[in-house]
Motif scaffolding. Sequence first.
Motif: not given
Length: 431
Positions: A11-12, A21, A23, A25, A82, A84
């Motif tokens: 997502s980065s 990052i 992500r 869900s 997340e 990182q």
Amino acid sequence: MTDRDTIFALSSGQLPAAIAIVRVSGPLALEAARVITGRDAPAARHAALRRFFDPANGDLLDEGLLICFPGPNTETGEDMAEFQCHGSHAVVRALETALAAMPGFRRAEAGEFTRRAFLSGKMDLAGIEGLGDLIAAETALQRRAAMAMMGGAFSRKIESWATDLRLLAAQIEAQLDFSDEGDVSGADLARITAAAIEISAEMRKELERPSADRLRDGIRVAIGGPPNAGKSSLFNQLVGRDAAIVSPHAGTTRDVIEASVALNGIAFVLSDSAGLREAGDEIEQIGIGRAEALLAGADIVLWLGRSEDAPSGQGALVQVAAKADLALADREASSLYVSSVTGEGIGSLIEELCALASSMLPGPGDYALSQRQRAVIKRAGDALDACTGESDEILVAENLRQALAALDELTGRTTTELVLDEVFRGFCIGK
């Protein structure tokens, strides 16, 4: 896409980078945090330093930060996590491979995180369209307009209309259902239809807003004039590079050349085209035809010819006297004098372009409507206009119902998969 899937994606920004990052869900997001780190999840919304392992073989993948977000108070309405990590291709690829190997996990589709936010009621469709515009924003004006849409300015307008229409519809329904009972007063049909027409007028006024297409794609500026008038030189000067061939021979440009450029924070699409004259051959005739169509459809025309020869069209026309470094006897007082050689007058021309463009774009902090939104508002307004002079309560009620149904399409209360696919088509994977 099913509710049982747990999705993940980078997502980065583009790799390699200092930090990446990943992500996650879905119902197994917090389980992924435990399995990948080999430890219990940290406190909700608190970053914790963790080592990341491959559950399949125990290999150390990286060391970074882990943040867990228990649902439903998350962006997607689901449990989220997340990771990182360091932003190398090798680290991200290894982490994604480890997640993909876990049962119930898969890579996210484009825009799927935001789509889940919509399905969970975290965002309405108007706000999501604003988010899409924000992701694609390249100028400050685009950013501000997208923020206004995403912040709910348009959604609040829709809800205000819907609230008023529901009240009118309720009065009509009461008249239809209970008109024979003495404790319910009859609806004042003339008053209801007048109120519906007033709401329609507000919708028509909303349609007068500048289009989001101009804001997103740029104001279309066409440079026109006779051959060898300096069009290509001016085009190159404005775009800041030699995009068009410049030659002292008339008729050098035969096709349309386009370039996107931001001037003072406003997006423009500049177009150079063939000089207008009697065509010398079939190819030049085609080029001149395209030039004429370009000038007719432009938002702004920079005309480098005589004013009496200027083309007619819906766009604003700016009379320009090019080659100001040369001694020209036929300069017109109404023209802007510019020189692509010395740069004389270019600043004034850009100021004129930006002033004209500002009148075609939303003001700072205001939003703009997409083609889809404009079409739906028009349909709602048409339904309300059909109430004019209507004496049949059933028809008035049906018109109000159609208008409300259209408003529900704007927010996404009622929509189709095709509409959702179109909205999310421009989203990136990971958003």
